[in-house]
Scaffold this motif. Structure first.
Motif, PDB file in Angstrom:
ATOM      1  N   THR A  44       0.840  -1.196   0.000  1.00 10.73           N
ATOM      2  CA  THR A  44       0.000   0.000   0.000  1.00 10.73           C
ATOM      3  C   THR A  44       0.877   1.250   0.000  1.00 10.73           C
ATOM      4  O   THR A  44       1.895   1.300   0.697  1.00 10.73           O
ATOM      5  CB  THR A  44      -0.908   0.011   1.243  1.00 10.73           C
ATOM      6  N   ASP A  58      -5.849   6.900  -3.498  1.00 13.58           N
ATOM      7  CA  ASP A  58      -6.642   6.573  -4.677  1.00 13.58           C
ATOM      8  C   ASP A  58      -7.910   5.844  -4.280  1.00 13.58           C
ATOM      9  O   ASP A  58      -8.250   5.746  -3.089  1.00 13.58           O
ATOM     10  CB  ASP A  58      -5.821   5.730  -5.664  1.00 13.58           C
ATOM     11  N   HIS A  88      -8.471   2.783  -4.264  1.00  8.60           N
ATOM     12  CA  HIS A  88      -8.180   1.526  -3.563  1.00  8.60           C
ATOM     13  C   HIS A  88      -7.407   1.762  -2.277  1.00  8.60           C
ATOM     14  O   HIS A  88      -6.823   0.822  -1.730  1.00  8.60           O
ATOM     15  CB  HIS A  88      -7.388   0.597  -4.487  1.00  8.60           C
ATOM     16  N   ASP A  97      -2.090  -1.692  -4.380  1.00 10.19           N
ATOM     17  CA  ASP A  97      -1.795  -1.959  -5.791  1.00 10.19           C
ATOM     18  C   ASP A  97      -0.660  -2.977  -5.879  1.00 10.19           C
ATOM     19  O   ASP A  97      -0.092  -3.386  -4.861  1.00 10.19           O
ATOM     20  CB  ASP A  97      -1.419  -0.673  -6.518  1.00 10.19           C
ATOM     21  N   THR A  98      -0.329  -3.353  -7.100  1.00 12.05           N
ATOM     22  CA  THR A  98       0.770  -4.300  -7.303  1.00 12.05           C
ATOM     23  C   THR A  98       2.093  -3.641  -6.910  1.00 12.05           C
ATOM     24  O   THR A  98       2.209  -2.409  -6.919  1.00 12.05           O
ATOM     25  CB  THR A  98       0.831  -4.734  -8.777  1.00 12.05           C
ATOM     26  N   ALA A 101       3.501  -1.148  -9.484  1.00 11.06           N
ATOM     27  CA  ALA A 101       2.670   0.058  -9.610  1.00 11.06           C
ATOM     28  C   ALA A 101       2.838   0.970  -8.403  1.00 11.06           C
ATOM     29  O   ALA A 101       2.843   2.202  -8.538  1.00 11.06           O
ATOM     30  CB  ALA A 101       1.209  -0.343  -9.781  1.00 11.06           C
ATOM     31  N   VAL A 102       2.981   0.384  -7.222  1.00 16.56           N
ATOM     32  CA  VAL A 102       3.176   1.193  -6.018  1.00 16.56           C
ATOM     33  C   VAL A 102       4.514   1.929  -6.080  1.00 16.56           C
ATOM     34  O   VAL A 102       4.613   3.118  -5.739  1.00 16.56           O
ATOM     35  CB  VAL A 102       3.085   0.304  -4.758  1.00 16.56           C
ATOM     36  N   ARG A 159       4.161   4.775  -8.565  1.00 18.43           N
ATOM     37  CA  ARG A 159       3.348   5.863  -8.013  1.00 18.43           C
ATOM     38  C   ARG A 159       4.136   6.648  -6.971  1.00 18.43           C
ATOM     39  O   ARG A 159       4.026   7.874  -6.896  1.00 18.43           O
ATOM     40  CB  ARG A 159       2.062   5.289  -7.414  1.00 18.43           C
ATOM     41  N   HIS A 173      -7.607   0.579 -10.629  1.00 19.86           N
ATOM     42  CA  HIS A 173      -6.440  -0.272 -10.854  1.00 19.86           C
ATOM     43  C   HIS A 173      -6.921  -1.694 -11.123  1.00 19.86           C
ATOM     44  O   HIS A 173      -7.447  -2.351 -10.221  1.00 19.86           O
ATOM     45  CB  HIS A 173      -5.506  -0.232  -9.637  1.00 19.86           C
ATOM     46  N   VAL A 177      -5.941  -4.682  -8.920  1.00 18.03           N
ATOM     47  CA  VAL A 177      -6.666  -4.828  -7.650  1.00 18.03           C
ATOM     48  C   VAL A 177      -8.088  -5.309  -7.905  1.00 18.03           C
ATOM     49  O   VAL A 177      -8.618  -6.153  -7.168  1.00 18.03           O
ATOM     50  CB  VAL A 177      -6.667  -3.494  -6.876  1.00 18.03           C
TER      51      VAL A 177
END
Length: 198
Positions: A76, A96, A98, A102-103, A106-107, A110, A139, A142
């Motif tokens: 997270t 966001d 979620h 996220d994966t 992707a985290v 970001r 996403h 998710v």
């Protein structure tokens, strides 16, 4: 009272008690997963289409690893940012739809994006300015978690249904008697008819 083997007692206990209880746990866990990973983000995405963009300043951002104890199967991105709306200063913590889940790749991406020094855009709910987020996109990594969650809920529902069927025909083992075969003697008229047919 006839004796019943211990294995039969244990088998009946598993079918009528243990499996339905396991089914309830799986059903609840699966439904929570579907709601958390699929339903809530989708509804929030539709609601946030009317939110207002404002300039935000990042206070800090960090990655929190996935933990089973806190029901987080993925890492997270936790953030804290400041923004101003309607002449009032607010502090936001939602990244966001979620809530930062996220994966791993992707985290990481970001995190680099919010820390690159550029001004951030926070989307603010005009009806409740204390509600805001930095990213309104869904996403898919998710959202796809709702599929195995739905399968878990389906398995749980089948186990609960099987337990209900088993309890529907419940009788103590020692009261169960083998079904008796009733022999109805043929009367003399039927016997004469059989002889005639021969």
């Amino acid at each position: 009272m006839r004796r019943v083997p211990l294995k039969q007692y244990l088998l009946e206990a598993v079918i009528r008690v243990a499996l339905p209880l396991l089914g309830v746990v799986l059903l609840v866990a699966g439904l929570l997963g579907v709601v958390s990973f699929g339903v809530v983000p989708t509804l929030d995405a539709m609601r946030s289409r009317q939110w207002t963009p404002v300039v935000a300043t990042l206070d800090w951002a960090r990655i929190e690893p996935a933990t089973v104890a806190r029901s987080r199967p993925l890492p997270t991105l936790a953030v804290r940012y400041s923004y101003r709306y309607g002449g009032v200063d607010f502090v936001g913590r939602r990244n966001d739809l979620h809530f930062g889940l996220d994966t791993p790749s992707a985290v990481q991406a970001r995190l680099r994006q919010v820390e690159d020094g550029r001004a951030l855009t926070a989307w603010v709910n005009p009806a409740a300015p204390e509600q805001a987020m930095l990213d309104r996109s869904l996403h898919w990594g998710v959202l796809l978690l709702s599929i195995p969650a739905a399968l878990v809920a389906l398995i749980g529902g089948l186990l609960v249904f099987g337990g209900m069927v088993a309890w529907n025909d419940w009788r103590p083992l020692w009261r169960r008697q083998p079904e008796a075969v009733v022999v109805v003697p043929a009367d003399e008229g039927d016997a004469d008819e059989l002889d005639t047919l021969k």
